[in-house]
Enzyme design. Sequence first.
Site, PDB file in Angstrom:
ATOM      1  CE  LYS A   1      -2.042 -23.361  -2.246  1.00 43.34           C
ATOM      2  NZ  LYS A   1      -0.935 -23.000  -2.156  1.00 43.34           N
TER       3      LYS A   1
ATOM      4  NE  ARG B   1     -12.278 -11.270 -19.188  1.00 44.97           N
ATOM      5  CZ  ARG B   1     -11.380 -11.745 -18.750  1.00 44.97           C
ATOM      6  NH1 ARG B   1      -9.952 -10.535 -18.675  1.00 44.97           N
ATOM      7  NH2 ARG B   1     -11.280 -11.928 -17.034  1.00 44.97           N
TER       8      ARG B   1
ATOM      9  N   GLY C   1     -10.715 -12.431 -11.017  1.00 43.65           N
ATOM     10  CA  GLY C   1     -10.052 -11.128  -9.444  1.00 43.65           C
ATOM     11  C   GLY C   1     -11.079 -10.583  -9.604  1.00 43.65           C
TER      12      GLY C   1
ATOM     13  N   GLY D   1     -12.279 -17.825 -12.950  1.00 42.04           N
ATOM     14  CA  GLY D   1     -11.984 -18.485 -14.230  1.00 42.04           C
ATOM     15  C   GLY D   1     -12.518 -20.236 -13.844  1.00 42.04           C
TER      16      GLY D   1
HETATM   17  C1  3PG Z   1      -7.833 -10.038 -15.688  1.00 43.08           C
HETATM   18  O1  3PG Z   1      -8.078 -11.079 -16.791  1.00 43.08           O
HETATM   19  O2  3PG Z   1      -8.403 -10.962 -14.766  1.00 43.08           O
HETATM   20  C2  3PG Z   1      -8.300  -8.911 -16.098  1.00 43.08           C
HETATM   21  O3  3PG Z   1      -8.042  -8.756 -16.877  1.00 43.08           O
HETATM   22  C3  3PG Z   1      -6.872  -8.276 -14.964  1.00 43.08           C
HETATM   23  O4  3PG Z   1      -5.826  -8.522 -15.347  1.00 43.08           O
HETATM   24  P1  3PG Z   1      -4.924  -8.573 -14.208  1.00 43.08           P
HETATM   25  O5  3PG Z   1      -4.673  -9.181 -13.071  1.00 43.08           O
HETATM   26  O6  3PG Z   1      -3.592  -8.975 -15.086  1.00 43.08           O
HETATM   27  O7  3PG Z   1      -4.564  -6.834 -13.438  1.00 43.08           O
END
Ligand code: 3PG
Length: 396
Positions: A197, A36, A377, A354
């Site tokens: 899931k 990142r 996410g 991920g």
């Molecule tokens: C992540 O690592 O997916 C982002 O930095 C968001 O982090 P968070 O899920 O703690 O908001």
Amino acid sequence: MSFRTLDGVAVAGKRVLVRADLNVPVRDGRITDLTRIERLSPTIRELSEKGARVVVLSHFDRPKGKRVPEMSLAPMATALGEVLGRKVRFGEDCCGVAGQQTVDAMNDGDVAVLENTRFHAGEEKNDPGFAAELAKLGDIFVNDAFSAAHRAHASTEGIARLLPSYAGRLMQAELEALEAALTTPLRPVMAIVGGSKVSTKLDLLGNLVGKVNVLVIGGAMANTFLAAGGVGVGRSLQEADLHDTALDIVAKAKAAGCEIVLPVDAVTASALQAGVTTTTVAIGAVPADQMILDVGPRTVADITARLASMRTLVWNGPVGAFETAPFDAATSALAHAVAAATQAGALRSVAGGGDTVSALKHAGVLDQMSYVSSAGGAFLEWLEGKTLPGVAALEG
Ligand code: 3PG
Ligand code: MG
């Protein structure tokens, strides 16, 4: 969608607040993956070279509005300095007197990282007062944190409403790649969705069936679809309460002209353990005491053959329990097929999430995709068709 980029923006002598995502993996106090930070560095370098005073804002982990020393961004400031090959200052707070002092001490071209925005409760509440505190430290706002854009927080959304705001180069690359994959893709488009899931990917599957031509479902979530169709899956992980939902997705796909591809064979074992005895069986012949832990070679051949006529591929989630050998076989074989088609110029491949990134890295082809998202996410929410608040704030 159109968003404002850094092209033609005059930044010399200006204080530019850059929202980065320095939420990097850390184990025993050490950063274990610099990806990142590396992917953010072109934006920082460009701004600094153009004479901006670059003030980096970010969250790290989830301190819930309190100052948690183990969640300081100080190590990330050091790491950013190493990646950039230059001095990067660190400011003890992202606002108030300390934040102001850090910024006031900067010269044109300097780079500083301010302390974790989530040390303040106003950050996650998207408190307008806190957003205004942050905005005081800059003349321009640049959001380069696509991976945090699904959060409507003060440093991602609120502040963008208060200052002239632009997408950084990483944000721009993410948005361009994602739009090219699903909004205006070369067709036909295939999506491979895996993972354990169905429940975590309901919205995603529902959105994709309306967008792609072929939807390949793998991983344990395929078991739920198979079981919903009346096929025995033995002791495999599956979600019995989601059979109706799975059938709804199948019906929705049919109505939209999207073909759903499920496994035709499977690698099974009595437990998810390295070195366990495995058996490869046709779907429909899974022994009652066995678990499906990977898709089988006929399924890989089927998907690979279909891939040959695809122009675009979106990939989220491994098709087997790839962290435990030999259940990484199908995911790695598919990764190699996707990499080869991409390198031959026949396929545009976009992957994210991920586990997907870990699986591609494990297969050794992470750098052979057309684009790999830096987001987890946020990539999922984008695949779900949701508006990301951090992106919406840059539109226009
Ligand atoms: C992540 O690592 O997916 C982002 O930095 C968001 O982090 P968070 O899920 O703690 O908001
Ligand atoms: Mg996270």
